[in-house]
Every structure is written in C-alpha cells, then in structure tokens.
Design a protein around this motif. Structure first.
Motif, PDB file in Angstrom:
ATOM      1  N   GLN A 305       0.811  -1.216   0.000  1.00  0.00           N
ATOM      2  CA  GLN A 305       0.000   0.000   0.000  1.00  0.00           C
ATOM      3  C   GLN A 305       0.840   1.259   0.000  1.00  0.00           C
ATOM      4  O   GLN A 305       0.314   2.355   0.138  1.00  0.00           O
ATOM      5  N   LEU A 312      -3.312   7.252   1.750  1.00  0.00           N
ATOM      6  CA  LEU A 312      -3.664   7.030   0.347  1.00  0.00           C
ATOM      7  C   LEU A 312      -2.675   6.031  -0.237  1.00  0.00           C
ATOM      8  O   LEU A 312      -1.469   6.169  -0.052  1.00  0.00           O
ATOM      9  N   THR A 313      -3.203   5.053  -0.942  1.00  0.00           N
ATOM     10  CA  THR A 313      -2.352   4.021  -1.513  1.00  0.00           C
ATOM     11  C   THR A 313      -1.413   4.630  -2.554  1.00  0.00           C
ATOM     12  O   THR A 313      -1.835   5.424  -3.387  1.00  0.00           O
ATOM     13  N   ILE A 315       0.490   4.768  -5.866  1.00  0.00           N
ATOM     14  CA  ILE A 315       0.232   4.197  -7.182  1.00  0.00           C
ATOM     15  C   ILE A 315       1.392   4.572  -8.089  1.00  0.00           C
ATOM     16  O   ILE A 315       1.834   5.716  -8.099  1.00  0.00           O
ATOM     17  N   ASN A 323       0.654   9.462  -5.179  1.00  0.00           N
ATOM     18  CA  ASN A 323      -0.635   9.057  -4.650  1.00  0.00           C
ATOM     19  C   ASN A 323      -1.741   9.855  -5.326  1.00  0.00           C
ATOM     20  O   ASN A 323      -1.491  10.671  -6.212  1.00  0.00           O
ATOM     21  N   ALA A 324      -2.977   9.586  -4.897  1.00  0.00           N
ATOM     22  CA  ALA A 324      -4.132  10.174  -5.589  1.00  0.00           C
ATOM     23  C   ALA A 324      -4.066  11.693  -5.599  1.00  0.00           C
ATOM     24  O   ALA A 324      -4.416  12.330  -6.592  1.00  0.00           O
ATOM     25  N   ASP A 325      -3.603  12.286  -4.498  1.00  0.00           N
ATOM     26  CA  ASP A 325      -3.564  13.747  -4.427  1.00  0.00           C
ATOM     27  C   ASP A 325      -2.570  14.332  -5.421  1.00  0.00           C
ATOM     28  O   ASP A 325      -2.848  15.334  -6.076  1.00  0.00           O
ATOM     29  N   ILE A 327      -1.400  12.888  -8.229  1.00  0.00           N
ATOM     30  CA  ILE A 327      -1.843  12.662  -9.602  1.00  0.00           C
ATOM     31  C   ILE A 327      -3.029  13.569  -9.925  1.00  0.00           C
ATOM     32  O   ILE A 327      -3.054  14.267 -10.938  1.00  0.00           O
TER      33      ILE A 327
ATOM     34  N   PHE B  62     -12.404  16.961   0.470  1.00  0.00           N
ATOM     35  CA  PHE B  62     -10.986  17.299   0.588  1.00  0.00           C
ATOM     36  C   PHE B  62     -10.606  17.541   2.046  1.00  0.00           C
ATOM     37  O   PHE B  62      -9.538  17.137   2.498  1.00  0.00           O
ATOM     38  N   ARG B  66      -7.804  15.737   4.087  1.00  0.00           N
ATOM     39  CA  ARG B  66      -6.736  16.572   4.653  1.00  0.00           C
ATOM     40  C   ARG B  66      -7.357  17.570   5.613  1.00  0.00           C
ATOM     41  O   ARG B  66      -7.689  18.695   5.217  1.00  0.00           O
ATOM     42  N   GLN B 202      -8.328   0.703   2.292  1.00  0.00           N
ATOM     43  CA  GLN B 202      -7.450   1.808   1.902  1.00  0.00           C
ATOM     44  C   GLN B 202      -7.503   2.031   0.387  1.00  0.00           C
ATOM     45  O   GLN B 202      -7.530   3.172  -0.075  1.00  0.00           O
ATOM     46  N   ASN B 203      -7.523   0.945  -0.370  1.00  0.00           N
ATOM     47  CA  ASN B 203      -7.656   1.086  -1.829  1.00  0.00           C
ATOM     48  C   ASN B 203      -8.960   1.784  -2.178  1.00  0.00           C
ATOM     49  O   ASN B 203      -9.024   2.581  -3.106  1.00  0.00           O
ATOM     50  N   HIS B 205     -10.648   3.912  -0.288  1.00  0.00           N
ATOM     51  CA  HIS B 205     -10.479   5.335   0.024  1.00  0.00           C
ATOM     52  C   HIS B 205      -9.713   6.026  -1.110  1.00  0.00           C
ATOM     53  O   HIS B 205     -10.068   7.122  -1.531  1.00  0.00           O
ATOM     54  N   THR B 206      -8.641   5.381  -1.561  1.00  0.00           N
ATOM     55  CA  THR B 206      -7.808   5.974  -2.611  1.00  0.00           C
ATOM     56  C   THR B 206      -8.619   6.155  -3.893  1.00  0.00           C
ATOM     57  O   THR B 206      -8.543   7.204  -4.544  1.00  0.00           O
ATOM     58  N   HIS B 209     -10.931   8.969  -3.583  1.00  0.00           N
ATOM     59  CA  HIS B 209     -10.183  10.221  -3.618  1.00  0.00           C
ATOM     60  C   HIS B 209      -9.811  10.589  -5.056  1.00  0.00           C
ATOM     61  O   HIS B 209      -9.828  11.765  -5.431  1.00  0.00           O
ATOM     62  N   PHE B 210      -9.479   9.586  -5.868  1.00  0.00           N
ATOM     63  CA  PHE B 210      -9.261   9.826  -7.292  1.00  0.00           C
ATOM     64  C   PHE B 210     -10.525  10.402  -7.919  1.00  0.00           C
ATOM     65  O   PHE B 210     -10.474  11.322  -8.737  1.00  0.00           O
ATOM     66  N   TRP B 213     -10.911  14.078  -7.601  1.00  0.00           N
ATOM     67  CA  TRP B 213     -10.155  14.856  -8.589  1.00  0.00           C
ATOM     68  C   TRP B 213     -10.810  14.781  -9.959  1.00  0.00           C
ATOM     69  O   TRP B 213     -10.796  15.752 -10.712  1.00  0.00           O
TER      70      TRP B 213
END
Lengths: 367, 253
Positions: A305, A312-313, A315, A323-325, A327, B62, B66, B202-203, B205-206, B209-210, B213
């Motif tokens: 991870q 955040l995972t 990638i 990470n997602a932020d 990218i 967001f 954060r 966690q994946n 969440h990620t 989060h993508f 965006w």
C-alpha cells in the motif's frame, strides 16, 4: 495419548483449580461478546466434549502468530488453551521431532478423519513446484492440501495465511499465496493480523469448540465478532477525530495530549481488527494508545500500500511513485493551465473575427 | 411531459408586442433567431441542486482527507470533523437521490433528458461531429455546428466523466459509508461488493479520492466550456440551464 479426554480432565490434571477454570469460562464468554449465561455453557462444553485435535502447520512465516499466541498474558489462557485445543502437532512447539512428530501427524489424520482442525500459520509458495518451503522432506503446499482435505475446518492464522503478507508482497519471488487459494471445499476462517491478537486466536478456537460450528464470518471470511469494525470505529481517540483535534507532528503538543493520529497516517479508519477493544498483552495497550498510528497489518496486501504513514495508496503508473492527491492535483493543475491558455486564445480569436468580419449573420460553415 | 411554452417562438412575440428600442437591423436579426425548449424544469432544478451538492462534496471531501489545523479546547465542546463529515454524507445522499430522480426523469421527460446517459457509440455521424467539435476547440474550423441538446463532445464528457463518474462516486462513497454503518446495514448489503472489488478499505479510500479529482476536473472543464460556448458558439448555453430555452444566434445550418 489420551484421545478421549475432555478439556476439563486435562485442565484438572495440570493442576488448575476449579475456580480458575470457571473464571476462564466467564472471561471467554465476555470476550466473545456473549451474555453471562454463556459462562456455564462454555464450562459444560469443556467438561463434556472430547478435545478436538488441532494440527498446527507452519509454512512461509516468521512465527509471530505463535509468539502472539503463547504470550497470551493471562496465565489461565496460556495454560488452558494450549491443552484445550489438544494441540497434537505443531512442529515449532511440540517436544517430538522428526519421525516421531510425523507419526503423530499421520495418526491424527487417519484416526480423526473429518474431525480435526487444521490451523495454518504462514502460507505455501507455488513456484518451482513449492520447493521454496519443504517440511518433512515434502513441499508444504502438498502437505497442506492433503491434510486440509480430511479436516473439519481450516483456520488461517495471521496475514500470511489469510492474505499472503510480506512473502507475497510485490514482486512475490516465490509466488506465495494465501491458504484459500490452494485449499477448496473446506470452511476457512481467516484470522488476519501480523500477528493476530492472542485473545482473538483463543476466542475463535473456543467458539468452535463451544458451539460446534464456525463463528459467523464476514464477506472476507473473518469472524464477525472480532473483525466487523475498524480500529477507528472503537478507538478511544475517536472523540479527538470528531472534534478535529490532530497530532500534526511527532512529539508535538497534540501528541502529548493524546490527540487523533489521522494526520500522521494512522490506518485505523481502513483496518478491520479488534485492537482498539481487545488490545494487546492482556489488554495493556495497543499501537495507537502508545502514540503510533495503526499500520493496517490485518488488511489484505498491507505491504503493497506504500508508506505505513500514508492513508492514500501509493500508485506507480509510470514508475514514478505518487498518490491520488499528487496525480489528481497535477491533472487539475495542467487542465486549469490549459483552460487559461485556451480562454486567452479564444478571446484573441473572437477579437480578430470581430475586427475582420462582422458577426456571422447567416454562416454556413458546413454542408 | 408536454408543456405549453409561454410563447411559441420569439419571432411571434414581436408581432404581439413590439420591442421599444428595436432598430431595423435588430428587427431583421430578431426575426431570424429561434429558440427551442430543451431542459424541462425538473432537469434544471436537478442540475443546480446537483451542482451545489458536488461543491459541498468536493470541499468537505478534501477536508476529510486533509483536515484543517488542529482545533483548540476540549474535545467535548468541538465537533468540527463530525460536522464536516455530516455535510459530506448529507450532500452524498442528495447526489444519490438526485441521480435516481434524474434517471426517473430520463424515462418520463423529453428526449434531451436522456442524452446524458449514453453515447451513440455505433453512429458514425456522432464521431464525425465529435471530430468537428474538437476541431472547433482547436481553432481549426471557423464556426461550430449548431446543436439543440449537448454538443457531441459535451455528451461524451457528460456521460463519461459526469454520469459514470457520479455512479463511481456513489458506489465507492456508499461502500465507505457502510463501513461505519456496519455489515448488517443496507448500505453494506447493496455496496459491500465494492469493498471486495477494491481488495481493502485503503484502496477504496484511494479510489474515492481519485474520483474527487475526476469531479474537480469535470467541473473545471464543464464551467469553462459552458461560459466559452455561451459567448463563442451559435447558441445559448448558460441561460438554457436557467430558463430551459436554447436560443440560436443565427439562422444558418
């Protein structure tokens, strides 16, 4: 070997008092989330039921599950449980070795066909026909498949057996796989964690023996009684999370006040385990209580991870870690800049169109 | 739904009620310009409620990922993260319920209400129009084509980025929400499979989060394109989502 002994017989033979025994039964009932009426039921079960043999296998692992299990700090739990589950084979703990040990292994398999439990610590590697893990002169994966085929149920101890853990982390050089990928047709109870909590391990076994059935499992195959909620859901620092009070840096004022470790990358919100309720070392503490965030050791693929301190995972789509932020923020920035340039060009075009030609009255731009 | 437009066409209305400051040149032009009723009231209402919900979701989302600087005082007297999360969940429900209502309206409303939900993938003309519209954005053609509904590029973005994106956010969002609600909740029963698919929380969440965006990028493109095309294209864009009428600035093809 006294195969028809009940648990109670063994317990008394080992010099444990009746009083300690009943205390253990009520404690176990409480730790399983059962009412007070279940204490006597557990006692009755242990007094009357023959012990169920457990074959404890070790594949690719670090023995941390066994370490956790034997360090179950409550003396009663340690003494009783080792006898209680009739641990007939455990190549790490047993006194017998070599041919003698293997003889017990085969004996249990034949005598108790369909009535024993296979507890697996670690997992089998599949590459090179399983040659990366040889036990008793044979690939572990073959032994595991054979012994599981005659068992009543399989317990996957720890993250190795449940998910794969470190030896299955990328690039997984030996092609290590979790138990459920090589064993089929048998109920499998996953007890993930690196290691799992001692009381969770004993609790699962006690449930099996008391009720003669598998504990209720969640979608991922973990016992609901210990894995139905995240660390975050029952964390004693949760009020600080809800209030918006966070540790901002290690050893800052907020860290001393015991605020939420969310910003320090605590994985409590994404981790299913009982640490925040059962805790460790006889309920003394758990990582968050000691001031360090959860690293999510009981979650699938927790080694892959990214950082232990990032929620955040990571990638790596182009070989660059992000990470997602990063990218998403980059994409938004590039598109924002693109929009600004495009808007400027559009304004220029419009101004030029106006200067050269009057506004289109009846343009016929395409046939 | 059939709706009686308040006026048949703007051209007719001029005959009934002359415009006070109408010059000869304006008259000529006004008589050529036409309008078509495109977005019915529920679609417009949904659009703006949805826009507000997405704004709240992006900002609170967001802030959940954060959080703001640590709050002073006793935890008992502050509930900042709790309030932010409440706003996020509420807006999420509005987005989800709104999308269900919007899907219903796609069934009973006019054909423009369905345009967002698909792309005519197999129609060659559609892709030719996409090319033409892209050429317009790249300043390669002098005038864009006229469209009553979405232009083809816009339809692509509406379907691919907004509709699929919103579905993605609703599925991942409710799967995340179900983690707090518990395995027996209806959210877990309906959306638990998303967590299985993600592998671990966690994946998930990620991924969510993508999606944030993706939505930010969509809103940026959408707002920019709407304003630019309102100015530069041959039809109204922004006011269409307020009044429902698509007004054409010229009579050409």
């Amino acid at each position: 070997m006294a195969m028809t002994e009940t648990f109670y017989d063994v317990i008394r033979r080992q010099g444990i008092s009746r009083r300690s025994f009943t205390k253990f039964c009520s404690l176990t009932a409480a730790s399983l989330g059962l009412g007070p009426a279940f204490g006597p039921r557990i006692a009755e079960a242990m007094e009357t039921k023959p012990r169920i043999p457990v074959l404890w296998l070790h594949g690719l692992e670090c023995t941390c599950c066994s370490e956790s299990f034997i360090r179950s700090a409550h003396p009663l739990v340690k003494d009783v449980v080792l006898s209680m589950i009739s641990l007939d084979y455990d190549d790490t703990l047993m006194a017998a070795a070599g041919t003698q040990a293997e003889a017990i292994f085969d004996e249990i398999r034949q005598t108790y066909r369909g009535r024993y439990i296979v507890a697996v610590e670690g997992n089998p590697p599949l590459d090179e026909d399983g040659m990366f893990c040889i036990i008793g002169g044979r690939p572990f994966v073959e032994r595991l498949r054979e012994v599981a085929a005659d068992s009543m149920a399989v317990i996957s101890w720890g993250s190795c057996a449940s998910w794969g853990c470190v030896q299955a982390a990328k690039p997984n050089p030996t092609h290590a796989v979790p138990v459920h990928e090589v064993v089929s047709g048998k109920p499998i109870i996953k007890v993930p964690g690196c290691p799992p909590i001692a009381e969770v391990m004993t609790g699962v076994i006690t449930y099996l023996l008391t009720f003669d059935r598998l504990p209720e499992l969640d979608r991922q195959g973990r016992p609901k009684m210990f894995y139905s909620q995240r660390i975050h859901d029952k964390c004693y620092r949760r009020p600080h999370f809800d209030a918006g009070q966070f540790v901002e840096a290690w050893d800052d004022e907020q860290a001393r006040k015991g605020y939420c470790l969310y910003k320090m990358g605590c994985k409590g919100p994404t981790t299913y385990n009982a640490c925040s309720t059962v805790r460790w070392n006889d309920g003394v503490s758990f990582p968050i209580q000691s001031g360090h965030g959860c690293i999510g050791c009981s979650e699938e693929g927790f080694w892959d991870q990214g950082s232990f301190y990032d929620r955040l995972t990571t990638i790596s789509p182009f070989g660059v870690e992000a990470n997602a932020d990063q990218i998403g923020g980059t994409a938004a920035g590039v598109i924002g800049a693109g929009i600004a340039v495009h808007a400027a060009l559009s304004a220029v075009k419009r101004a030029r169109d106006k200067a050269v030609t009057p506004p289109p009255a009846d343009p016929k731009p395409h046939p | 739904m059939t709706m009686t437009p308040p006026i048949a066409t703007p051209a007719e209305s001029f005959e009934l009620e002359p415009i006070a400051d109408l010059s000869d040149a304006d008259t000529l032009r006004a008589n050529r310009q036409t309008a078509i009723y495109v977005y019915e009231a529920p679609v417009r209402l949904w659009h703006w409620i949805n826009a507000a919900a997405i704004m709240v979701l992006v900002v609170t989302g967001f802030l959940i990922a954060r959080p703001l600087p640590s709050m002073p005082g006793e935890a008992a007297f502050t509930f900042l993260m709790g309030d932010i999360r409440f706003a996020h969940f509420t807006a999420g429900y509005i987005l989800a319920v709104g999308l269900i209502g919007r899907l219903y309206w796609a069934c009973v409303g006019n054909h423009h209400a369905r345009q967002m939900l698909y792309i005519p993938f197999w129609r060659r003309q559609y892709w030719r129009d996409v090319g033409n519209q892209a050429a317009w954005y790249l300043f390669m053609v002098k005038y864009p084509r006229k469209y009553v509904g979405h232009n083809p590029l816009s339809q692509l973005a509406m379907f691919g980025m907004f509709f699929l994106g919103a579905l993605f956010m609703i599925c991942t969002g409710f799967a995340l929400y179900s983690q707090g609600e518990g395995a027996a909740s209806w959210q877990a029963k309906l959306f638990g499979w998303v967590l299985d698919l993600a592998g671990n929380s966690q994946n998930l969440h990620t991924a969510h989060h993508f999606g944030l965006w993706l939505m930010v990028v969509f809103v940026m493109l959408h707002v920019y394109a709407a304003i630019r095309e309102d100015i530069m294209s041959r039809q109204s864009i922004v006011s269409t989502m307020i009044s429902g009428w698509r007004m054409f600035k010229d009579h050409g093809q």
